[in-house]
Design a protein around this motif. Sequence first.
Motif, PDB file in Angstrom:
ATOM      1  N   ALA A  74       0.819  -1.218   0.000  1.00 47.87           N
ATOM      2  CA  ALA A  74       0.000   0.000   0.000  1.00 47.87           C
ATOM      3  C   ALA A  74       0.856   1.273   0.000  1.00 47.87           C
ATOM      4  CB  ALA A  74      -0.917  -0.002   1.224  1.00 47.87           C
ATOM      5  N   ASP A  75       2.077   1.163   0.570  1.00 48.94           N
ATOM      6  CA  ASP A  75       2.955   2.333   0.621  1.00 48.94           C
ATOM      7  C   ASP A  75       3.749   2.518  -0.665  1.00 48.94           C
ATOM      8  OD1 ASP A  75       3.324   0.922   3.712  1.00 48.94           O
ATOM      9  OD2 ASP A  75       2.565   2.977   3.514  1.00 48.94           O
ATOM     10  N   ALA A  76       3.768   1.503  -1.502  1.00 42.90           N
ATOM     11  CA  ALA A  76       4.550   1.591  -2.748  1.00 42.90           C
ATOM     12  C   ALA A  76       3.881   0.729  -3.803  1.00 42.90           C
ATOM     13  CB  ALA A  76       5.980   1.146  -2.505  1.00 42.90           C
ATOM     14  N   PRO A  77       2.629   1.065  -4.173  1.00 48.60           N
ATOM     15  CA  PRO A  77       1.873   0.171  -5.067  1.00 48.60           C
ATOM     16  C   PRO A  77       2.447   0.079  -6.466  1.00 48.60           C
ATOM     17  CG  PRO A  77       0.669   2.217  -4.665  1.00 48.60           C
ATOM     18  CD  PRO A  77       1.865   2.248  -3.784  1.00 48.60           C
ATOM     19  N   ASP A  78       3.205   1.080  -6.883  1.00 56.98           N
ATOM     20  CA  ASP A  78       3.721   1.047  -8.249  1.00 56.98           C
ATOM     21  C   ASP A  78       5.104   0.438  -8.337  1.00 56.98           C
ATOM     22  OD1 ASP A  78       2.331   4.342  -8.535  1.00 56.98           O
ATOM     23  OD2 ASP A  78       1.406   2.398  -9.022  1.00 56.98           O
ATOM     24  N   LEU A  79       5.620   0.033  -7.212  1.00 58.73           N
ATOM     25  CA  LEU A  79       6.985  -0.489  -7.209  1.00 58.73           C
ATOM     26  C   LEU A  79       6.968  -1.952  -7.639  1.00 58.73           C
ATOM     27  CD1 LEU A  79       9.725   0.599  -6.649  1.00 58.73           C
ATOM     28  CD2 LEU A  79       9.430   0.097  -4.244  1.00 58.73           C
ATOM     29  N   LEU A  80       7.561  -2.215  -8.800  1.00 63.67           N
ATOM     30  CA  LEU A  80       7.558  -3.571  -9.334  1.00 63.67           C
ATOM     31  C   LEU A  80       8.930  -4.188  -9.257  1.00 63.67           C
ATOM     32  CD1 LEU A  80       5.445  -3.055 -12.585  1.00 63.67           C
ATOM     33  CD2 LEU A  80       4.661  -3.877 -10.367  1.00 63.67           C
ATOM     34  N   PHE A  81       8.967  -5.440  -8.934  1.00 63.19           N
ATOM     35  CA  PHE A  81      10.226  -6.176  -8.990  1.00 63.19           C
ATOM     36  C   PHE A  81      10.476  -6.633 -10.425  1.00 63.19           C
ATOM     37  CE2 PHE A  81      13.816  -8.451  -7.764  1.00 63.19           C
ATOM     38  CZ  PHE A  81      13.745  -9.751  -8.224  1.00 63.19           C
ATOM     39  N   SER A  82       9.405  -7.051 -11.061  1.00 63.08           N
ATOM     40  CA  SER A  82       9.492  -7.358 -12.495  1.00 63.08           C
ATOM     41  C   SER A  82       8.123  -7.061 -13.091  1.00 63.08           C
ATOM     42  CB  SER A  82       9.884  -8.811 -12.725  1.00 63.08           C
ATOM     43  OG  SER A  82       8.806  -9.668 -12.404  1.00 63.08           O
ATOM     44  N   ASP A  83       7.982  -7.234 -14.376  1.00 65.48           N
ATOM     45  CA  ASP A  83       6.738  -6.826 -15.043  1.00 65.48           C
ATOM     46  C   ASP A  83       5.483  -7.363 -14.377  1.00 65.48           C
ATOM     47  OD1 ASP A  83       8.249  -6.981 -18.350  1.00 65.48           O
ATOM     48  OD2 ASP A  83       8.156  -5.400 -16.841  1.00 65.48           O
ATOM     49  N   LYS A  84       5.529  -8.615 -13.986  1.00 64.75           N
ATOM     50  CA  LYS A  84       4.289  -9.198 -13.464  1.00 64.75           C
ATOM     51  C   LYS A  84       4.263  -9.231 -11.932  1.00 64.75           C
ATOM     52  CE  LYS A  84       2.716 -12.416 -17.078  1.00 64.75           C
ATOM     53  NZ  LYS A  84       3.699 -12.508 -18.154  1.00 64.75           N
ATOM     54  N   GLN A  85       5.292  -8.699 -11.332  1.00 70.57           N
ATOM     55  CA  GLN A  85       5.489  -8.986  -9.921  1.00 70.57           C
ATOM     56  C   GLN A  85       5.695  -7.712  -9.117  1.00 70.57           C
ATOM     57  OE1 GLN A  85       8.661 -11.792  -9.971  1.00 70.57           O
ATOM     58  NE2 GLN A  85       8.759 -11.868  -7.742  1.00 70.57           N
ATOM     59  N   PRO A  86       4.716  -7.370  -8.240  1.00 70.40           N
ATOM     60  CA  PRO A  86       4.974  -6.232  -7.358  1.00 70.40           C
ATOM     61  C   PRO A  86       6.095  -6.575  -6.387  1.00 70.40           C
ATOM     62  CG  PRO A  86       2.970  -7.368  -6.695  1.00 70.40           C
ATOM     63  CD  PRO A  86       3.453  -8.044  -7.944  1.00 70.40           C
ATOM     64  N   LEU A  87       6.813  -5.566  -5.929  1.00 73.20           N
ATOM     65  CA  LEU A  87       7.923  -5.816  -5.010  1.00 73.20           C
ATOM     66  C   LEU A  87       7.407  -6.414  -3.697  1.00 73.20           C
ATOM     67  CD1 LEU A  87      10.926  -5.565  -4.265  1.00 73.20           C
ATOM     68  CD2 LEU A  87      10.390  -3.324  -3.320  1.00 73.20           C
ATOM     69  N   LEU A  88       6.393  -5.794  -3.162  1.00 73.22           N
ATOM     70  CA  LEU A  88       5.783  -6.314  -1.938  1.00 73.22           C
ATOM     71  C   LEU A  88       4.417  -6.872  -2.306  1.00 73.22           C
ATOM     72  CD1 LEU A  88       6.888  -3.366   0.355  1.00 73.22           C
ATOM     73  CD2 LEU A  88       7.687  -5.722   0.516  1.00 73.22           C
ATOM     74  N   ALA A  89       4.096  -7.995  -1.735  1.00 76.23           N
ATOM     75  CA  ALA A  89       2.915  -8.748  -2.163  1.00 76.23           C
ATOM     76  C   ALA A  89       1.656  -7.896  -2.178  1.00 76.23           C
ATOM     77  CB  ALA A  89       2.715  -9.952  -1.245  1.00 76.23           C
ATOM     78  N   LYS A  90       0.904  -8.068  -3.240  1.00 74.40           N
ATOM     79  CA  LYS A  90      -0.318  -7.288  -3.415  1.00 74.40           C
ATOM     80  C   LYS A  90      -1.477  -8.245  -3.582  1.00 74.40           C
ATOM     81  CE  LYS A  90      -2.405  -3.909  -6.528  1.00 74.40           C
ATOM     82  NZ  LYS A  90      -2.051  -2.781  -7.379  1.00 74.40           N
ATOM     83  N   GLY A  91      -2.365  -8.234  -2.631  1.00 76.32           N
ATOM     84  CA  GLY A  91      -3.567  -9.040  -2.773  1.00 76.32           C
ATOM     85  C   GLY A  91      -3.377 -10.523  -2.494  1.00 76.32           C
ATOM     86  N   PHE A  92      -2.266 -11.060  -2.897  1.00 71.11           N
ATOM     87  CA  PHE A  92      -2.031 -12.502  -2.748  1.00 71.11           C
ATOM     88  C   PHE A  92      -0.584 -12.756  -2.357  1.00 71.11           C
ATOM     89  CE2 PHE A  92      -5.880 -14.359  -4.468  1.00 71.11           C
ATOM     90  CZ  PHE A  92      -6.385 -13.337  -5.242  1.00 71.11           C
ATOM     91  N   VAL A  93      -0.378 -13.852  -1.674  1.00 71.46           N
ATOM     92  CA  VAL A  93       0.985 -14.356  -1.525  1.00 71.46           C
ATOM     93  C   VAL A  93       1.069 -15.693  -2.230  1.00 71.46           C
ATOM     94  CG1 VAL A  93       1.648 -13.171   0.588  1.00 71.46           C
ATOM     95  CG2 VAL A  93       0.404 -15.321   0.749  1.00 71.46           C
ATOM     96  N   HIS A  94       2.236 -15.958  -2.812  1.00 76.43           N
ATOM     97  CA  HIS A  94       2.363 -17.122  -3.692  1.00 76.43           C
ATOM     98  C   HIS A  94       3.383 -18.144  -3.237  1.00 76.43           C
ATOM     99  CE1 HIS A  94       0.804 -13.789  -6.194  1.00 76.43           C
ATOM    100  NE2 HIS A  94       0.030 -14.726  -6.675  1.00 76.43           N
ATOM    101  N   TYR A  95       4.084 -17.853  -2.156  1.00 73.30           N
ATOM    102  CA  TYR A  95       5.026 -18.854  -1.647  1.00 73.30           C
ATOM    103  C   TYR A  95       5.380 -18.513  -0.201  1.00 73.30           C
ATOM    104  CZ  TYR A  95       8.673 -15.395  -2.896  1.00 73.30           C
ATOM    105  OH  TYR A  95       9.433 -14.264  -3.032  1.00 73.30           O
ATOM    106  N   VAL A  96       5.765 -19.511   0.542  1.00 71.74           N
ATOM    107  CA  VAL A  96       6.232 -19.271   1.906  1.00 71.74           C
ATOM    108  C   VAL A  96       7.526 -18.485   1.801  1.00 71.74           C
ATOM    109  CG1 VAL A  96       7.080 -20.319   4.026  1.00 71.74           C
ATOM    110  CG2 VAL A  96       5.202 -21.396   2.798  1.00 71.74           C
TER     111      VAL A  96
END
Lengths: 756, 159, 326
Positions: A74-96
Amino acid sequence: MSKPGDLSVIGRRQPRLDGFDKVSGRSVFTDDIVLPGMLYGRILRSPHARARILSIDTSKARALPGVKAVVSNADAPDLLFSDKQPLLAKGFVHYVGEEVAAVAATDPLIAEAALDLIEVEYEVLPSVTSLRRALQPDAPQLHEWATGNVALTHERDFGDPDAAFAASDLVITDEFRSPVQHNTLAELHVALADFTNPDKLQLWTPTQGAPMYQMALAKAFGLETSQVRIVYGNVGGAFTGRGRAKPHHFIAALLSRVAGKPVKIKATGDEEFIMFRGSGETRYRFRTGVTRDGRLKALEADVTFDAGAHAEWAMILWLPAPYLNWLYKVDAVRYRGRFVYTSTVPKGSHHGGIFGRLSAGWMQHLNHVAEELGMDPAEFHLKNAIDPGHHALDGSDFASCGLKECIDRVVERSGWKAKYGKLPPYRGIGIGIGAQASGGKNAANDTSAALLKVADDGVVTLYTGIPDMGQGSHTVMAMIAAEVLGVEPEDIRIVGGDSDITPFDWGAFSQRGTFTTGNAVKLAAEDARAQLAGIIGTLLGVAATDLEFARRRVWVRGEAQDAPGRSFSFREAIGKAFNGVQGLAIMGRGSFNSPRPSGSLAYSFGAQVAEVEVDPESGAVRVLKVTAAHDLGRALNPLAVEGQLDGQVFSGMSQVLYEECRMDGGQILNPSRLEYKLPRTYELPEVEYILVETIDPYGPFGAKEVGEGPIVVTMGAVANAVANAVGEMVPQIPMTPWRLLRVIRHRRNHGLAPAD
Amino acid sequence: MKKGFITLHVNGDAHEVLVSSQHTLLDVLRGKLKLMGTKEGCTTGSCGVCTVHNSRGEAVLSCLTPALEWAGQSITTIEGLEKNGRLAPIQQAFVAYHAVQCGFCTPGVIMSAQAVLNLTPAPTEEDINDGLAGVICRCTGHIKVKEAIRKVGEFGVGP
Amino acid sequence: MLLPDHDFVKPATLAEGLAVLRDATGDVRLLGGGTDVVFNMRCRLMTPDTLLSLKDLPELQGVAVLPDGSLQLGAACRLTDLVASPLLIARYPALVKAFRAVASRHVRNLATLGGNLCLDTRCWFTNQTKEWRDAKGPCLKTGMDVCHAIAGAPVCVALNNADSPLPLIALDATVVLASSRGERSLLLRDFYREDGIRHTAREPDEILTGITIPPTTDRLVFLKETARQGMDFSYGAIAVRADGSGHTASRLRIVLGSLTTAPRLLIGAAAQLATLGLGDDGLEAACATLRDELGPLTNLYSPAAYKRELARILLRKAVLELRQGS
């Protein structure tokens, strides 16, 4: 080997020039650096393999005294690690372990306490934590864009594989598996970011290549590449593990921006296994078509990769396709590969990369083919091995190639012919071969540049961006410059490890360091020498090209090295330039980029023979000896080359016999250097080194890579040796005692001899 | 005691430091005394990069021992091996025989090697294997590390 | 990562230490060399209120020979010193081998005998950081009624991974437990419990002060199987003691370690070997008892089937070594 007198520095057994600092504890590594006002960062990670994030409440964490920044998506919604991947999880988490939030505080304990105060509500969703499960038709689909959980596919055909298989007398198929593996490099992941100034992001971190980090961080934070500075003075090992910036680099930068202070994030012992993003579970199917007299018609590899929760490094997927073309003359090659999503840590690469673990299976498979033909495997490799000048189906060219010589030498030195097929039960001997590109054009360029200045006292400073992760690149660059300028390596000071200061260099990966940067350094030194030679030549009334530079002297070719008035010490010569009419401060520059549009200019080759002993009762393996031959073009520093071979033989045998991340529902059960098994002092085999020098026309002084070629070969050799000892291909690495016991028991129960 | 001053003798110098029960010896060496030669690695005691010597010149893992246990004790770190800027024979051997690559584990490996030599000036292969089993050197695979120790053991002095 | 907040107490005498235990209101953890405790505290698996340092207590030091020929080893003896003890080397080389097999010199230079004897049980579902355990979910050891290693296990099945107890149990050693209430002795083999949580008979206010080994000239063998030699917990380990010589023995003690929650005495296997001798027939009969004597095994660190196999392998190798020795 070169003729005596041709080269005075190159080819010398040169101890590290920074050895004094390293052995006395003076070398500074990233965690040794403390900046004023520095804060300590920690990352809050997902406890679930797959879940919906219902809410994140960071208020209590923010209120804790000493906490200076808390961030979530929420503090950095536009920050992407890669094209499909937000830096900090958004809405979902996909791995431990996925990055959900992060804190920076004045004290590590406060940072840890703050993590506990972040409240996250999850709704757990069904996950798929293994490759097998991910591919099942009823498996949950992890990403909306990936039906059947297939993230990416890659298909290449070279020649006409269908026709080639059809024309084969014999077609053999084998399957193989490799597990999740990791790099236990000495220096755990660490990033110290100072983003106090919004126009300049400074990051102290060990890296294999500053530009990739600069570009990724610049893109994410809306900066120009040059607004990102990477400082990497000493790098505590890399082994293919520090090629890309990872989430923690971005998070450290974000925290620093928010807090207005430098922030250091350092991996804890087990967190490193998540941060690192090693190799994933991989399945292979090899298919080979041959004629009855042992000539290769068609090679095929079908590889399924566990990519983890996000496909972070797609390059791994297409790498095997060219590799299949680098060793043998063959009519056709086929590659099919796919990246599959699983609810596990996103995967990358580790020591040996995909070639290493592929070799552990592929070399066993080809051994199997040879045996079916009734051929000695060494003969089989020799019969089909490429020669210098070979033009491969994928367009690769091999100007220098010592593959056959490597095979001949290890066969001779290991006593192969007297041993293969003749050893007592449960003793095994195996051969592996491999190749590795020296740099490669994957992007617009594969450039390395270097700058060199000579002070009036004759001391040379070389500016290079190539990291030294232990492979000794800085010492070798100093040797190259010293050879060209005719001085000693200790006369060369290296300034490196800072992208603000050093000229462009992609870095040390894809084995480009010695080759590409070496060429750039050679050019820079030649440029400086030409300037100096111009002045001295004019002074002496000879052409610049008539001057010789060696042993810290400059003289006219054909005359005496110490001819009075006609020769100078290097320092005197510099003085002539600096104190002469022009007052020239000698500076040299060099830039090297492969003239090829794609692929590599040069490839190293290797062959190794491994001998092992298997305890048929316990399944334990002892590696007795590895005879290693490597065509590295020219050994610029044989001492460092031996060190490379040592480390790679160790790592290769370790991966074939010991290393495995044991997984449980998306969590690693053994995330420690205790339980992630590596051999140590007692398990070391005898290693014999054979350096084959084919003097490549494109490499600096003929040198090619040796930084990752050997481990690929070792893995094939050791795998084959164990297979030879137990009597059949072992379809999985690591070859743990219980896996080997299964093979041994199975063969006993079916009345099969241990080794036939 | 939760927090208090203790005296630590490190490389021959006495230091009075404020230490908490939460600190390990490694935390104090790096965090308080700023002796950065000793490294923090795996934090589980299995990699050996944190190795220092106790007063008997034996190798101990500084990350696995509470700082308060060392009140009044003598410790040697990598910085303490050299004498007046002159490297110890084992340090010289590590450079000469290329037992150093990336250098991160090197302080810990050298302290382990020196501890072997402290116990047995002419160590056997078994002594070396046993003494170095507690460290991991990924770069060298331990091969030239063992050679460097062997050479110092054979010749007694540096190269 | 720093250790969790706690009070570090270093008593000067045993009596002082026992008084601390007697008067403690919170949780007290005993500290030997720290090589296990510090690691577990860093992971927040152990979060005691007080850490009680024992390694320098004068009453817990030294190796002594008692009038009846028994050997008494102080609980605070460092493993390094025991490995180098001329007395132990002369009398019980197999015991020295077991001490030497513990971890690495680096660890042994700190680790104590008492600490190794009381080594906490291990399981890869709990010997992890707090974040890891939170992700997996708590279990019997960490507060909930669930076992991740064996579904539905009523009691914690974490493994006893210590090496030194095995030959000591085989030697019929007794431990001394002191408290402010007095002192008691216990056979080491009765000290361990098949419970991964309360895995020893030590009461919370007791300190293990030493171990006594009765004199014997019996043969003793110790073997340890690991992934690699040095710095590794065992996949499995065994100690076998036998009287007699050659293929004959009338009394044996066989102790298996690292496969189960407490070191496991193989009564049936010992009886078979005593009756049938140490030859191949006796060995076969002894191996046949293993399945029942071991019972269900976990997949912790290595597959259960391999553990079963290993038990057989270790028994065989140990008996072969016994046959050869004197």
